[in-house]
Design an enzyme around this catalytic site. Structure first.
Site, short mmCIF file in Angstrom:
data_model
loop_
_atom_site.label_atom_id
_atom_site.label_comp_id
_atom_site.label_asym_id
_atom_site.label_seq_id
_atom_site.Cartn_x
_atom_site.Cartn_y
_atom_site.Cartn_z
N TYR A 51 34.97 79.96 0.31
CA TYR A 51 33.94 80.46 0.95
C TYR A 51 32.82 80.87 0.32
O TYR A 51 33.20 81.41 -0.93
CB TYR A 51 34.39 81.39 2.08
CG TYR A 51 33.34 82.27 2.73
CD1 TYR A 51 32.88 81.32 3.85
CD2 TYR A 51 32.75 83.24 2.46
CE1 TYR A 51 31.75 81.91 4.67
CE2 TYR A 51 31.62 83.98 3.30
CZ TYR A 51 31.23 83.29 4.36
OH TYR A 51 30.20 83.56 5.30
N LYS A 91 28.70 92.25 -3.71
CA LYS A 91 29.67 93.40 -3.35
C LYS A 91 29.41 94.65 -4.53
O LYS A 91 28.57 95.20 -4.76
CB LYS A 91 31.07 92.94 -3.19
CG LYS A 91 31.01 91.84 -2.06
CD LYS A 91 32.51 91.59 -1.92
CE LYS A 91 32.45 90.59 -0.77
NZ LYS A 91 32.18 91.02 0.51
N ASP A 144 32.10 81.29 -8.18
CA ASP A 144 31.64 82.47 -7.24
C ASP A 144 32.47 83.49 -7.36
O ASP A 144 33.55 83.44 -6.84
CB ASP A 144 31.65 81.64 -5.68
CG ASP A 144 31.26 82.53 -4.69
OD1 ASP A 144 30.98 83.78 -4.81
OD2 ASP A 144 31.09 82.21 -3.60
#
Length: 423
Positions: A142, A263, A234
């Site tokens: 993702y 994050k 990622d």
């Protein structure tokens, strides 16, 4: 537990918010509980119910809901001075310098506002600097809500995975199974001269936590170098969560060309970043001709929070603590599964953990292995049971769960007791 107030709030939300939420993962069945406040490693909902929290904002909250005093002081200082200016500030330079000192791949960085924005920019940069169009991604990986990676299928038969994306976008994306060296070699044999980059999470952290098999990430590094393609990690989820300040790339000893962050790097505030070799990152405008810009990028409050977040981790035993508790959870859950559900599997590393409702007791090697687990039972039965026992887990089989610096041994013991009851 009573949830009358959450139900009332959800009814209101349905009339003004799409699906009653602002992120689809929050739409739990039969309706979500609404959080009123956080307290250390816990959240309290609108009806006064208290939960041990392992969602942790889906990853950003390394310290739980009470950030260390230096973080809070920095946020207050920069908020009081004026929230933003449309001009550079010293704190964004300091934060960039810190990240570049600690993350192996980062010589230069561009801060943005979300993980999605970071991965979109990374794909654009890879295509611009290589002069190629195709991007290889992992099935089940993702990379945010971007058109280039919201696809499904296999090489030669790829389609958008959501309405609203033209088929032509998917033509440039090649999804392959994670941990399958033969598949990645075949793709490069057929399309090597057209592949701009391989983009992967070093750990599939949005798919139940799938660890790389030994040597797989190094294979990606070798084959991209051989064909003049870029390797993009990622690390929106794993960055400063796995492998400490060196991130997952430091843990596995494989250095990509470009890394995307989100994050934790923003200390709990909206953030994203693209880091890598200076010769690549400096191609972004205004130094180069790859357009990238954003009103809120490098926001001083976010930069201050992120910088103090990482500084505190560098100066204290943060990673020792959270990784120890993560190991205690995984070990304890494994012991419980052995007695109550031996077909299920505990996965994770460092301060990440998840129980996968596998059917044969073996750890998943790719996204398909997780999809083939009893995913419906997690949300319909298990998540509900754990919530009723005062433990807040991610609401589907695919999202990671996280331990924070605020969690205690007592929290772990209570959580394991809840697992026993729920399983």
């Amino acid at each position: 537990m009573r949830h009358d107030e959450s139900r009332r709030l959800y009814d209101r939300a349905l009339s003004v918010l799409a699906g009653g939420v602002n992120s689809s993962v929050r739409a739990t069945q039969p309706y979500p509980f609404f959080v009123e406040r956080g307290d250390g490693a816990h959240v309290i909902d609108a009806d006064g119910n208290r939960y041990i929290d392992y969602v942790m904002g889906y990853g950003p909250l390394l310290y739980g809901h009470d950030a260390p005093e230096p973080v809070q002081a920095a946020v207050q200082k920069h908020s009081a001075a004026g929230p933003m200016y449309g001009a550079p500030t010293e704190i964004e330079v300091e934060h960039a310098e810190f990240v570049a000192r600690h993350v192996p791949s980062v010589e230069m960085i561009r801060f943005v506002n979300s993980g999605t924005e970071a991965t979109v920019s990374a794909v654009r940069l890879a295509r611009a600097t290589t002069g190629r169009d195709k991007i290889v991604i992992m099935q089940g990986g993702y990379h945010g809500a971007q058109e280039s990676t919201l696809v499904k299928g296999e090489p030669g038969n790829v389609h958008p995975s959501t309405r609203g994306i033209p088929d032509s976008f998917a033509e440039h994306t090649i999804p392959v199974p994670f941990n399958d060296e033969e598949a990645i070699r075949e793709v490069f044999e057929q399309h090597g001269d057209d592949i701009a980059a391989v983009m992967t999470e070093p750990i599939l952290a949005n798919t139940g936590i799938v660890m790389p098999v030994d040597g797989y990430l190094q294979t990606l590094r070798d084959i991209t170098e051989e064909h003049g393609s870029l390797l993009i990690f990622d690390e929106v989820i794993t960055g400063f969560r796995v492998g400490g300040l060196q991130c997952a790339q430091g843990k596995f000893g494989v250095t990509p060309d470009i890394t995307t962050f989100g994050k934790i790097i923003g200390g709990g505030f909206p953030v994203g970043a693209i880091g890598g070799k200076a010769e690549l990152i400096e191609q972004f405008t205004p130094g180069g001709d790859v357009f990238q810009s954003g009103t809120f990028s490098g926001h001083p409050v976010t930069m201050a929070a992120g910088h103090e977040y990482l500084k505190f981790a560098a100066e204290n035993d943060v990673y020792d603590h959270v990784n120890h508790l993560g190991n205690e959870l995984r070990t304890g859950i494994s012991d419980i599964l052995e007695d109550h559900a031996p077909e299920y599997t505990v996965v994770g590393t460092d301060s990440m953990f998840k129980t996968i409702f596998t059917r044969h007791g073996s750890a998943p090697k790719n996204g398909a292995d997780v999809s083939n687990a009893e995913t419906d039972r997690w949300e319909r039965v298990f998540w509900q049971e754990m919530k009723d026992h005062g433990v807040f887990l991610t609401a589907n089989q695919f999202e990671s769960q996280f331990v924070s610096y605020a969690h205690t041994d007592e929290d772990i013991e209570r959580t394991l007791e809840a697992y026993k009851e729920a399983l």
